[in-house]
Design a protein around this motif. Sequence first.
Motif, PDB file in Angstrom:
ATOM      1  N   VAL A 251       0.830  -1.204   0.000  1.00 12.56           N
ATOM      2  CA  VAL A 251       0.000   0.000   0.000  1.00 12.56           C
ATOM      3  C   VAL A 251       0.868   1.258   0.000  1.00 12.56           C
ATOM      4  CG1 VAL A 251      -1.767   1.291   1.263  1.00 12.56           C
ATOM      5  CG2 VAL A 251      -1.993  -1.177   0.986  1.00 12.56           C
ATOM      6  N   ALA A 252       1.954   1.256   0.758  1.00  4.95           N
ATOM      7  CA  ALA A 252       2.837   2.429   0.804  1.00  4.95           C
ATOM      8  C   ALA A 252       3.481   2.712  -0.551  1.00  4.95           C
ATOM      9  CB  ALA A 252       3.912   2.254   1.878  1.00  4.95           C
ATOM     10  N   ALA A 253       3.680   1.683  -1.368  1.00  3.78           N
ATOM     11  CA  ALA A 253       4.255   1.881  -2.706  1.00  3.78           C
ATOM     12  C   ALA A 253       3.313   2.683  -3.602  1.00  3.78           C
ATOM     13  CB  ALA A 253       4.580   0.538  -3.343  1.00  3.78           C
ATOM     14  N   GLY A 254       2.016   2.630  -3.317  1.00  2.67           N
ATOM     15  CA  GLY A 254       1.042   3.431  -4.053  1.00  2.67           C
ATOM     16  C   GLY A 254       0.858   3.052  -5.509  1.00  2.67           C
ATOM     17  N   GLU A 255       1.119   1.785  -5.859  1.00  2.00           N
ATOM     18  CA  GLU A 255       1.055   1.370  -7.260  1.00  2.00           C
ATOM     19  C   GLU A 255      -0.132   0.487  -7.609  1.00  2.00           C
ATOM     20  OE1 GLU A 255       4.799  -0.363  -8.353  1.00  2.00           O
ATOM     21  OE2 GLU A 255       5.820   1.574  -8.238  1.00  2.00           O
ATOM     22  N   THR A 256      -0.739  -0.192  -6.616  1.00  2.00           N
ATOM     23  CA  THR A 256      -1.753  -1.193  -6.959  1.00  2.00           C
ATOM     24  C   THR A 256      -3.054  -1.104  -6.169  1.00  2.00           C
ATOM     25  OG1 THR A 256      -0.690  -2.758  -5.443  1.00  2.00           O
ATOM     26  CG2 THR A 256      -0.070  -2.890  -7.780  1.00  2.00           C
ATOM     27  N   TYR A 257      -3.086  -0.370  -5.093  1.00  2.00           N
ATOM     28  CA  TYR A 257      -4.308  -0.264  -4.291  1.00  2.00           C
ATOM     29  C   TYR A 257      -4.738   1.180  -4.156  1.00  2.00           C
ATOM     30  CZ  TYR A 257      -4.997  -5.052  -2.821  1.00  2.00           C
ATOM     31  OH  TYR A 257      -5.289  -6.391  -2.805  1.00  2.00           O
ATOM     32  N   ALA A 258      -6.033   1.400  -4.197  1.00  2.00           N
ATOM     33  CA  ALA A 258      -6.593   2.746  -4.061  1.00  2.00           C
ATOM     34  C   ALA A 258      -6.833   3.080  -2.587  1.00  2.00           C
ATOM     35  CB  ALA A 258      -7.888   2.864  -4.869  1.00  2.00           C
ATOM     36  N   TRP A 259      -5.921   2.634  -1.743  1.00  2.00           N
ATOM     37  CA  TRP A 259      -5.954   2.973  -0.328  1.00  2.00           C
ATOM     38  C   TRP A 259      -4.839   3.972  -0.059  1.00  2.00           C
ATOM     39  CZ3 TRP A 259      -6.390  -2.828   1.229  1.00  2.00           C
ATOM     40  CH2 TRP A 259      -7.728  -3.223   1.172  1.00  2.00           C
ATOM     41  N   ASP A 260      -5.044   4.803   0.929  1.00  2.00           N
ATOM     42  CA  ASP A 260      -4.075   5.832   1.288  1.00  2.00           C
ATOM     43  C   ASP A 260      -2.728   5.191   1.632  1.00  2.00           C
ATOM     44  OD1 ASP A 260      -2.571   7.868   2.436  1.00  2.00           O
ATOM     45  OD2 ASP A 260      -4.105   8.460   3.868  1.00  2.00           O
ATOM     46  N   PRO A 261      -1.652   5.554   0.930  1.00  2.00           N
ATOM     47  CA  PRO A 261      -0.333   4.996   1.241  1.00  2.00           C
ATOM     48  C   PRO A 261       0.116   5.272   2.676  1.00  2.00           C
ATOM     49  CG  PRO A 261      -0.281   6.041  -0.901  1.00  2.00           C
ATOM     50  CD  PRO A 261      -1.611   6.402  -0.269  1.00  2.00           C
ATOM     51  N   GLY A 262      -0.468   6.240   3.326  1.00  2.00           N
ATOM     52  CA  GLY A 262      -0.126   6.554   4.706  1.00  2.00           C
ATOM     53  C   GLY A 262      -1.008   5.862   5.731  1.00  2.00           C
ATOM     54  N   THR A 263      -1.766   4.852   5.321  1.00  2.00           N
ATOM     55  CA  THR A 263      -2.655   4.138   6.243  1.00  2.00           C
ATOM     56  C   THR A 263      -1.859   3.583   7.420  1.00  2.00           C
ATOM     57  OG1 THR A 263      -4.114   3.508   4.409  1.00  2.00           O
ATOM     58  CG2 THR A 263      -4.318   2.233   6.428  1.00  2.00           C
ATOM     59  N   SER A 264      -2.341   3.865   8.619  1.00  2.00           N
ATOM     60  CA  SER A 264      -1.667   3.370   9.824  1.00  2.00           C
ATOM     61  C   SER A 264      -1.915   1.868   9.983  1.00  2.00           C
ATOM     62  CB  SER A 264      -2.189   4.100  11.064  1.00  2.00           C
ATOM     63  OG  SER A 264      -3.510   3.661  11.369  1.00  2.00           O
ATOM     64  N   GLU A 265      -1.113   1.251  10.828  1.00  2.00           N
ATOM     65  CA  GLU A 265      -1.288  -0.183  11.061  1.00  2.00           C
ATOM     66  C   GLU A 265      -2.673  -0.492  11.623  1.00  2.00           C
ATOM     67  OE1 GLU A 265       0.643  -4.098  13.226  1.00  2.00           O
ATOM     68  OE2 GLU A 265       1.627  -2.165  13.506  1.00  2.00           O
ATOM     69  N   GLU A 266      -3.142   0.320  12.560  1.00  2.00           N
ATOM     70  CA  GLU A 266      -4.465   0.064  13.142  1.00  2.00           C
ATOM     71  C   GLU A 266      -5.569   0.230  12.097  1.00  2.00           C
ATOM     72  OE1 GLU A 266      -7.485  -1.093  15.559  1.00  2.00           O
ATOM     73  OE2 GLU A 266      -5.340  -1.430  15.781  1.00  2.00           O
ATOM     74  N   GLU A 267      -5.486   1.278  11.270  1.00  2.00           N
ATOM     75  CA  GLU A 267      -6.473   1.471  10.204  1.00  2.00           C
ATOM     76  C   GLU A 267      -6.430   0.304   9.213  1.00  2.00           C
ATOM     77  OE1 GLU A 267      -6.538   6.336   9.793  1.00  2.00           O
ATOM     78  OE2 GLU A 267      -4.858   5.198   8.942  1.00  2.00           O
TER      79      GLU A 267
END
Length: 159
Positions: A22-38
């Motif tokens: 997710v942090a790579a920001g290449e394949t998921y439309a989720w915020d790359p800064g998503t916290s572990e709990e989120e």
Amino acid sequence: MLIREATADDWPRIWPFWHRIVAAGETYAWDPGTSEEEARVLWMNPAKRVYVVEDDSVVVASAYLTPNYGGPAARIANAGFMVDPGQGGQGYGRALAGHLLTEARAAGYRGMVFNAVVETNPAVKLWTSLGFTILGTVPDAFDHPRHGPVGLHIMYRAM
């Protein structure tokens, strides 16, 4: 290789590759800064059936299965898949996809839809090889860090 339902104890083994992907920001439309709990709430949500792939007791992939819609349309599934990038190319994604399609059929789903597959995602080839079709593409909907604006495919497969 063992594919099984995940437990809460699996999250610490899923999180490192979930975060990396997710942090790579290449394949998921989720915020790359998503916290572990989120992320845990998103992925391990009780409304989802979550699975892991273990190889030599190492969790190398995970996926979830959930209804895509509610009410009278609740028989169309949605799923999310993640394979540890360091474990790619070994057939884990294909095996996990086959398992989830079998589980979806057994649960009474009539089809599966992916709402936002980044068109540059190498998994598009896997999904089409498994019988998914691209219903449409939302152009320039995803800001890819290397390719700039790219489309998001909506993909579907009947059970």
